[in-house]
Scaffold this motif. Sequence first.
Motif, mmCIF file in Angstrom:
data_model
loop_
_atom_site.group_PDB
_atom_site.id
_atom_site.type_symbol
_atom_site.label_atom_id
_atom_site.label_comp_id
_atom_site.label_asym_id
_atom_site.label_seq_id
_atom_site.Cartn_x
_atom_site.Cartn_y
_atom_site.Cartn_z
ATOM 1 N N UNK A 532 0.812 -1.209 0.000
ATOM 2 C CA UNK A 532 0.000 0.000 0.000
ATOM 3 C C UNK A 532 0.849 1.263 0.000
ATOM 4 N N UNK A 533 1.970 1.257 0.733
ATOM 5 C CA UNK A 533 2.801 2.457 0.835
ATOM 6 C C UNK A 533 3.805 2.457 -0.318
ATOM 7 N N UNK A 534 3.312 2.762 -1.518
ATOM 8 C CA UNK A 534 4.090 2.545 -2.736
ATOM 9 C C UNK A 534 5.099 3.643 -3.039
ATOM 10 N N UNK A 535 4.800 4.874 -2.603
ATOM 11 C CA UNK A 535 5.653 5.994 -3.004
ATOM 12 C C UNK A 535 7.089 5.806 -2.538
ATOM 13 N N UNK A 536 7.259 5.306 -1.323
ATOM 14 C CA UNK A 536 8.605 5.152 -0.767
ATOM 15 C C UNK A 536 9.398 4.056 -1.458
ATOM 16 N N UNK A 537 8.725 3.225 -2.279
ATOM 17 C CA UNK A 537 9.393 2.130 -2.978
ATOM 18 C C UNK A 537 9.597 2.431 -4.464
ATOM 19 N N UNK A 538 9.355 3.660 -4.849
ATOM 20 C CA UNK A 538 9.528 4.032 -6.252
ATOM 21 C C UNK A 538 8.433 3.520 -7.157
ATOM 22 N N UNK A 539 7.292 3.195 -6.609
ATOM 23 C CA UNK A 539 6.187 2.647 -7.393
ATOM 24 C C UNK A 539 5.153 3.701 -7.756
ATOM 25 N N UNK A 540 5.436 4.963 -7.460
ATOM 26 C CA UNK A 540 4.541 6.073 -7.803
ATOM 27 C C UNK A 540 5.372 7.197 -8.397
ATOM 28 N N UNK A 541 4.928 7.726 -9.523
ATOM 29 C CA UNK A 541 5.587 8.861 -10.163
ATOM 30 C C UNK A 541 4.553 9.969 -10.345
ATOM 31 N N UNK A 542 4.891 11.179 -9.877
ATOM 32 C CA UNK A 542 3.952 12.304 -9.897
ATOM 33 C C UNK A 542 4.379 13.350 -10.924
ATOM 34 N N UNK A 543 3.398 14.161 -11.336
ATOM 35 C CA UNK A 543 3.682 15.321 -12.184
ATOM 36 C C UNK A 543 4.187 14.960 -13.561
ATOM 37 N N UNK A 544 3.695 13.889 -14.145
ATOM 38 C CA UNK A 544 4.134 13.459 -15.478
ATOM 39 C C UNK A 544 3.383 14.286 -16.518
ATOM 40 N N UNK A 545 4.071 15.048 -17.382
ATOM 41 C CA UNK A 545 3.382 16.063 -18.191
ATOM 42 C C UNK A 545 2.634 15.540 -19.407
ATOM 43 N N UNK A 546 3.131 14.470 -20.091
ATOM 44 C CA UNK A 546 2.515 14.072 -21.359
ATOM 45 C C UNK A 546 2.677 12.578 -21.566
ATOM 46 N N UNK A 547 2.166 12.089 -22.712
ATOM 47 C CA UNK A 547 2.139 10.648 -22.960
ATOM 48 C C UNK A 547 3.531 10.058 -23.080
ATOM 49 N N UNK A 548 4.472 10.788 -23.679
ATOM 50 C CA UNK A 548 5.838 10.263 -23.803
ATOM 51 C C UNK A 548 6.472 10.094 -22.432
ATOM 52 N N UNK A 549 6.280 11.092 -21.569
ATOM 53 C CA UNK A 549 6.832 11.003 -20.217
ATOM 54 C C UNK A 549 6.126 9.925 -19.404
ATOM 55 N N UNK A 550 4.833 9.688 -19.686
ATOM 56 C CA UNK A 550 4.108 8.626 -18.999
ATOM 57 C C UNK A 550 4.750 7.274 -19.306
ATOM 58 N N UNK A 551 5.143 7.064 -20.581
ATOM 59 C CA UNK A 551 5.771 5.789 -20.960
ATOM 60 C C UNK A 551 7.090 5.589 -20.192
ATOM 61 N N UNK A 552 7.892 6.619 -20.091
ATOM 62 C CA UNK A 552 9.160 6.524 -19.356
ATOM 63 C C UNK A 552 8.923 6.263 -17.870
ATOM 64 N N UNK A 553 7.951 6.982 -17.300
ATOM 65 C CA UNK A 553 7.646 6.798 -15.877
ATOM 66 C C UNK A 553 7.141 5.387 -15.606
ATOM 67 N N UNK A 554 6.328 4.853 -16.522
ATOM 68 C CA UNK A 554 5.809 3.499 -16.354
ATOM 69 C C UNK A 554 6.936 2.476 -16.365
ATOM 70 N N UNK A 555 7.914 2.657 -17.237
ATOM 71 C CA UNK A 555 9.052 1.740 -17.266
ATOM 72 C C UNK A 555 9.861 1.831 -15.973
ATOM 73 N N UNK A 556 10.020 3.041 -15.439
ATOM 74 C CA UNK A 556 10.728 3.194 -14.159
ATOM 75 C C UNK A 556 9.998 2.462 -13.036
#
Length: 697
Positions: A532-556
């Motif tokens: 449940x506490x995902x942010x501290x494990x790198x499982x949440x990415x915030x402030x992603x501006x567009x679809x290209x950045x979403x793809x990179x964040x998803x891979x991370x």
Amino acid sequence: MKPSADFFRNSRAVAVVGASERSFYATMAIRNLTGYGFEGEVLPVHRDGGTLLGQKVYPDVASVPIDPDLAILGVSPARVPDAIEQLAGRGCRKVVLIADGYVERADDVGAARTAELAELCARLDVELVGPNGIGVACFASGLVPICEPIPAGVQPGHVSIISHSGALISGILDGFVAEGVGVNTVVSVGNGTVTNLLDWLEWTVDDSGTRTVACYAEGIGDLARFRDIALRAAGNGTLIVLLAAGRSRLARDIALSHTASIAGDHDLLDAVCADTGVARVPDVETLVTACHLQDRGLAQGPLVITSSGGAATLTADLAADAGLTLPQLSAASATLLGDVVSASGHIGNPMDLTASRGLDGPARRRLYEALLRDEHVGGGLCVLPITFPDEEGHRGMHRDLISSLAEASERTGRHVVLTPIGDQAVTDWVSRTVAAAPRLGLVRSLRRATEALGILQRRARHVRAEPVRQERSGTRADDTEWMSESTAKAMLAARGFPVVRGVRVASSGDLATAELPGDGPYVVKGVVREVAHKARLGLVKLGIPDSAAVRCAAEDVENSARAHGFADRFEGLLIEQQVAGFELMAATRWSMGVGFLTLAVGGTLVEAVRTGASVALPWHPGSWASLLDRSGLRAVLETLPDGAETAVHSLCEALARDVVDGELAAFETVELNPVIVDSSGNTHIADALLLRSDGGR
């Protein structure tokens, strides 16, 4: 096992088994019985025989001349079963066991002894008090076989004491003697193997001789039953004043949820107390004073009489600190004061009678009588800025002031309590005067008096008006079923809850064909089972501006899941619109058969800030005000955009109703964190955790 209604009645003989000069506790039981004038037979029993404190000692239970109605057992655990068998054979089924060595040992021996004792008492129909207690008492009949030193001079009255701790009883009784509080019954519950704390609490609530119960608890094992008893007490006008100590282990779901962390057992007990009108106090001194002031009828709000501007101002400040609202005087009282109060005094409540005009002894008494008859007040609180007067000649004016109050209280039937601005020694003259005036009381601390009155006044602020039907019962199972965030949000959205817009995909490779939810910025989350506490494990990415950045964040996020060994628990990705605003947590949890809703400052700060409160379910008209008043969140919500309070209120009420009567009733914990309040005052559920127990409730 609830004790029989006549437990303390018609006790003609008390056996004290194990009584010898070497047994301090058994000897104290005899001393207290004789010291408080017990008129029945005291029957010491010890195998050596002889005499003890002027009483013949019998060698065994079989040899006592009459059947005992009550027995005190001061023998070792090994001898207890035989002693109980003998007592039951003589028809004695009211037994107090003071020995320890039972479940408090926390080992197999203690557990076995406790189980054997419970089985024996059930078979013989014995109403056992204890073990590991210090006795019982009924002061109205002089039946006081308490097995430790207690103060002399405890007077019969209408306050009963129920306590897990035996050691605290002497201190509580000492406080009652000092403040002139009369006592009805006392029960030192100890381990409560047969008759436990809630059994005796229910007994006192049903007892016609008890108007107030002073209860010291080291844990309430059954909140549902406690609530039922407290609601019954509220219905028949009995006040429970509760001092609860110690903290229990947090619930098993703390690893997944914030709710159990910030709403532990004591927070939930607070919620039940607020729901039922129980006065919860922080210490023994406040417990004593709350019982005292309730007994004298001052909970309505007193008329505060002082002869000092400083004392009046200090009292007003302390009342504000305690949340105590002092009643306004009637127009007639204000007019009366206007005729006698000098320019340097103050007309109001608190009043300042400094240098009042024409107030000799009779005039002062008439003024006090008129003021005490004011229909807006429940009695008087006289705040003394000076030391208590003694019999020295130069203190005549101060003695006259107190004597006038005593006379006025008797003439009006209203109680008056004296209190100094700070704790001080009480003179013999004041002690004698208070003892001789039934409606004149004494509290040795103004702060304690205002704090106790504030607690008494606040306790009724959020009490539910309607009865509660039993919703659930049972306890949480060891195995917890976790519902994934995406599934939980879909369920909540289908039930009309304001969930943020989002889309779920199996992997980052599926994003090429996925339709993102509106415009950015976005949040990318890994859906990982039972994390449940995902942010501290790198499982949440915030402030992603567009679809290209979403793809990179998803891979991370996928890489972080693999790096932490979550590959077998990875269930996909959530891409959601990011909503900015203030973060709250709204959550429900079931504990000991009672449901609770908790509202708190949310997000990652929820446990650090710990600003929140809980209310017992089902929801009722006072629930929202109770949450805001007890959590401190009222001021927070007032700073948010217009409509925010209404939106949060609606969300909490909808959640509360659904977890009692809707589909969410299947879940032990429903945690919405954060709930984001945006710039338009709307709420958005940004994360949701649902935990369900296979074992039910």
